[in-house]
Design a protein around this motif. Structure first.
Motif, PDB file in Angstrom:
ATOM      1  N   ALA A   1      55.157 102.927  37.011  1.00  0.00           N
ATOM      2  CA  ALA A   1      56.033 101.755  36.914  1.00  0.00           C
ATOM      3  C   ALA A   1      57.079 101.745  38.022  1.00  0.00           C
ATOM      4  O   ALA A   1      57.606 102.778  38.404  1.00  0.00           O
ATOM      5  N   GLN A   2      57.367 100.546  38.527  1.00  0.00           N
ATOM      6  CA  GLN A   2      58.437 100.320  39.503  1.00  0.00           C
ATOM      7  C   GLN A   2      59.228  99.102  39.031  1.00  0.00           C
ATOM      8  O   GLN A   2      59.048  98.004  39.547  1.00  0.00           O
ATOM      9  N   PRO A   3      60.082  99.295  38.032  1.00  0.00           N
ATOM     10  CA  PRO A   3      60.755  98.159  37.390  1.00  0.00           C
ATOM     11  C   PRO A   3      61.514  97.262  38.359  1.00  0.00           C
ATOM     12  O   PRO A   3      62.129  97.737  39.323  1.00  0.00           O
ATOM     13  N   PHE A   4      61.428  95.954  38.115  1.00  0.00           N
ATOM     14  CA  PHE A   4      62.189  94.933  38.841  1.00  0.00           C
ATOM     15  C   PHE A   4      61.880  94.907  40.339  1.00  0.00           C
ATOM     16  O   PHE A   4      62.730  94.596  41.149  1.00  0.00           O
ATOM     17  N   SER A   5      60.639  95.222  40.673  1.00  0.00           N
ATOM     18  CA  SER A   5      60.217  95.175  42.075  1.00  0.00           C
ATOM     19  C   SER A   5      59.362  93.947  42.374  1.00  0.00           C
ATOM     20  O   SER A   5      58.989  93.721  43.527  1.00  0.00           O
ATOM     21  N   ARG A   6      59.065  93.144  41.352  1.00  0.00           N
ATOM     22  CA  ARG A   6      58.129  92.034  41.503  1.00  0.00           C
ATOM     23  C   ARG A   6      58.718  90.764  40.880  1.00  0.00           C
ATOM     24  O   ARG A   6      59.432  90.830  39.883  1.00  0.00           O
ATOM     25  N   CYS A   7      58.424  89.617  41.443  1.00  0.00           N
ATOM     26  CA  CYS A   7      58.906  88.347  40.908  1.00  0.00           C
ATOM     27  C   CYS A   7      58.299  88.087  39.538  1.00  0.00           C
ATOM     28  O   CYS A   7      57.076  88.169  39.354  1.00  0.00           O
ATOM     29  N   LEU A   8      59.139  87.747  38.566  1.00  0.00           N
ATOM     30  CA  LEU A   8      58.661  87.491  37.215  1.00  0.00           C
ATOM     31  C   LEU A   8      57.909  86.179  37.114  1.00  0.00           C
ATOM     32  O   LEU A   8      57.117  85.979  36.196  1.00  0.00           O
ATOM     33  N   CYS A   9      58.139  85.290  38.055  1.00  0.00           N
ATOM     34  CA  CYS A   9      57.530  83.960  37.980  1.00  0.00           C
ATOM     35  C   CYS A   9      56.220  83.853  38.742  1.00  0.00           C
ATOM     36  O   CYS A   9      55.270  83.235  38.264  1.00  0.00           O
ATOM     37  N   CYS A  10      56.142  84.451  39.929  1.00  0.00           N
ATOM     38  CA  CYS A  10      54.929  84.267  40.727  1.00  0.00           C
ATOM     39  C   CYS A  10      54.250  85.568  41.142  1.00  0.00           C
ATOM     40  O   CYS A  10      53.291  85.544  41.912  1.00  0.00           O
ATOM     41  N   ASN A  11      54.761  86.718  40.697  1.00  0.00           N
ATOM     42  CA  ASN A  11      54.069  87.997  40.839  1.00  0.00           C
ATOM     43  C   ASN A  11      54.160  88.620  42.229  1.00  0.00           C
ATOM     44  O   ASN A  11      53.583  89.674  42.483  1.00  0.00           O
ATOM     45  N   VAL A  12      54.884  88.006  43.152  1.00  0.00           N
ATOM     46  CA  VAL A  12      55.003  88.527  44.513  1.00  0.00           C
ATOM     47  C   VAL A  12      56.029  89.660  44.544  1.00  0.00           C
ATOM     48  O   VAL A  12      57.041  89.627  43.841  1.00  0.00           O
ATOM     49  N   VAL A  13      55.772  90.674  45.371  1.00  0.00           N
ATOM     50  CA  VAL A  13      56.705  91.797  45.519  1.00  0.00           C
ATOM     51  C   VAL A  13      58.006  91.292  46.146  1.00  0.00           C
ATOM     52  O   VAL A  13      57.989  90.540  47.123  1.00  0.00           O
ATOM     53  N   LEU A  14      59.136  91.720  45.586  1.00  0.00           N
ATOM     54  CA  LEU A  14      60.439  91.285  46.084  1.00  0.00           C
ATOM     55  C   LEU A  14      60.829  92.048  47.350  1.00  0.00           C
ATOM     56  O   LEU A  14      60.460  93.213  47.532  1.00  0.00           O
ATOM     57  N   GLU A  15      61.629  91.370  48.193  1.00  0.00           N
ATOM     58  CA  GLU A  15      62.093  91.968  49.442  1.00  0.00           C
ATOM     59  C   GLU A  15      63.617  92.010  49.452  1.00  0.00           C
ATOM     60  O   GLU A  15      64.275  91.064  48.988  1.00  0.00           O
ATOM     61  N   PRO A  16      64.210  93.102  49.978  1.00  0.00           N
ATOM     62  CA  PRO A  16      65.673  93.134  50.102  1.00  0.00           C
ATOM     63  C   PRO A  16      66.140  92.009  51.025  1.00  0.00           C
ATOM     64  O   PRO A  16      65.450  91.650  51.989  1.00  0.00           O
ATOM     65  N   VAL A  17      67.296  91.446  50.708  1.00  0.00           N
ATOM     66  CA  VAL A  17      67.826  90.367  51.540  1.00  0.00           C
ATOM     67  C   VAL A  17      69.341  90.501  51.605  1.00  0.00           C
ATOM     68  O   VAL A  17      69.992  90.902  50.636  1.00  0.00           O
ATOM     69  N   GLU A  18      69.905  90.214  52.760  1.00  0.00           N
ATOM     70  CA  GLU A  18      71.356  90.289  52.934  1.00  0.00           C
ATOM     71  C   GLU A  18      72.040  89.143  52.187  1.00  0.00           C
ATOM     72  O   GLU A  18      71.502  88.026  52.098  1.00  0.00           O
ATOM     73  N   LYS A  19      73.223  89.422  51.668  1.00  0.00           N
ATOM     74  CA  LYS A  19      73.956  88.404  50.927  1.00  0.00           C
ATOM     75  C   LYS A  19      74.184  87.146  51.774  1.00  0.00           C
ATOM     76  O   LYS A  19      74.060  86.025  51.260  1.00  0.00           O
ATOM     77  N   ALA A  20      74.465  87.335  53.035  1.00  0.00           N
ATOM     78  CA  ALA A  20      74.754  86.188  53.901  1.00  0.00           C
ATOM     79  C   ALA A  20      73.585  85.206  53.977  1.00  0.00           C
ATOM     80  O   ALA A  20      73.794  84.002  54.158  1.00  0.00           O
ATOM     81  N   GLN A  21      72.358  85.721  53.809  1.00  0.00           N
ATOM     82  CA  GLN A  21      71.185  84.871  53.918  1.00  0.00           C
ATOM     83  C   GLN A  21      70.944  84.017  52.676  1.00  0.00           C
ATOM     84  O   GLN A  21      70.204  83.025  52.734  1.00  0.00           O
ATOM     85  N   VAL A  22      71.569  84.409  51.557  1.00  0.00           N
ATOM     86  CA  VAL A  22      71.345  83.671  50.298  1.00  0.00           C
ATOM     87  C   VAL A  22      72.656  83.189  49.686  1.00  0.00           C
ATOM     88  O   VAL A  22      72.674  82.691  48.566  1.00  0.00           O
TER      89      VAL A  22
END
Length: 255
Positions: free
Chosen positions: A181-202
């Motif tokens: 298990a790798q909890p909270f590493s994948r999108c709950l809605c579309c199943n794609v692996v999540l990527e780190p993102v800088e706060k400024a970008q979002v």
């Protein structure tokens, strides 16, 4: 007709009539019937089977049942490596990539929460589920025995529990998933692996309070949803830890 003797082990007994559970019983089969036909005639989907011994020898599903055969049928082994004996399929049912049928949307979401690649669409019919499983090497998760009996289904898991939390516990336990298990590493809605993102970008997509308090963010490359470790994250973490603690000490807690 051919008369042979069968015995089913462990959780495979859940599929058969009470009078035949955990004991050897006689079974009449059509002449030249395969052992797969015989197994499914008593209610056990072939996808639940990992090892078949006919008179002490490992055989595949195409084995023809003979008069006087003694056949032992086993589910997946948890404590022993039986890979050298396997004959029923090219590889064991241990690849943690899934497709859930229309009845198991809640389970699919929880598996994604644990980080497992799990496809789900409540508009997808059985034919499409089977095709996707075959093309992408996925294990079918279902409460429909008839789906698992289909000849083109090789990897499948019948889910006994009726509610998503118990279904998750059952699947993780049976398929030994806790250590992967790798909890909270994948999108709950579309199943794609999540990527780190800088706060400024979002930043323009964040609620004001979140923009002030949070510093760590992940984004889905598919649907562009943004995730952060807020109150909902804490509640989900507590829920997963509670469910999984009794399954295995190897469960990886969310950071």
């Amino acid at each position: 007709m051919t008369l042979a003797h069968f015995r089913f082990y462990e959780e495979l007994n859940d599929f058969i009539a009470p009078a035949r559970r955990k004991r050897e019983f006689a079974l009449r089969c059509a002449r030249a019937a395969t052992v797969k036909n015989a197994i499914e005639s008593v209610g056990v989907p072939h996808t639940e089977v990992e090892l078949i011994l006919a008179n002490g020898e490992s055989v595949d599903f195409a084995y023809r049942v003979r008069e006087g055969d003694r056949v032992s049928v086993y589910p997946m082994f948890e404590a022993f490596d039986v890979q050298p004996l396997l004959r029923v399929r090219a590889e064991a049912l241990r690849e943690p990539r899934f497709i859930a049928d229309a009845q198991l949307g809640g389970l699919a979401r929880l598996l994604r929460m644990l980080g497992f690649d799990t496809l789900y669409d409540n508009d997808t019919g059985d034919t499409a589920v089977r095709r996707c499983a075959a093309e992408e090497g996925r294990t079918i998760l279902t409460r429909d025995r008839q789906l698992l009996i289909c000849r083109d289904v090789t990897h499948g898991c019948y889910v006994h529990a009726q509610k998503p939390p118990q279904q998750l516990r059952e699947v993780v336990d049976r398929l030994q998933l806790a250590g992967k298990a790798q909890p909270f590493s994948r999108c709950l809605c579309c199943n794609v692996v999540l990527e780190p993102v800088e706060k400024a970008q979002v930043l323009d997509r964040l609620p004001p309070a979140v923009a002030v308090r949070q510093t760590v963010f992940r984004r889905c490359a598919g649907c562009r949803r943004v995730y952060w470790p807020g109150d909902h994250y804490a509640r989900m973490t507590a829920m997963l830890d509670g469910l999984m603690a009794e399954v295995s000490p190897d469960f990886i807690r969310a950071p």
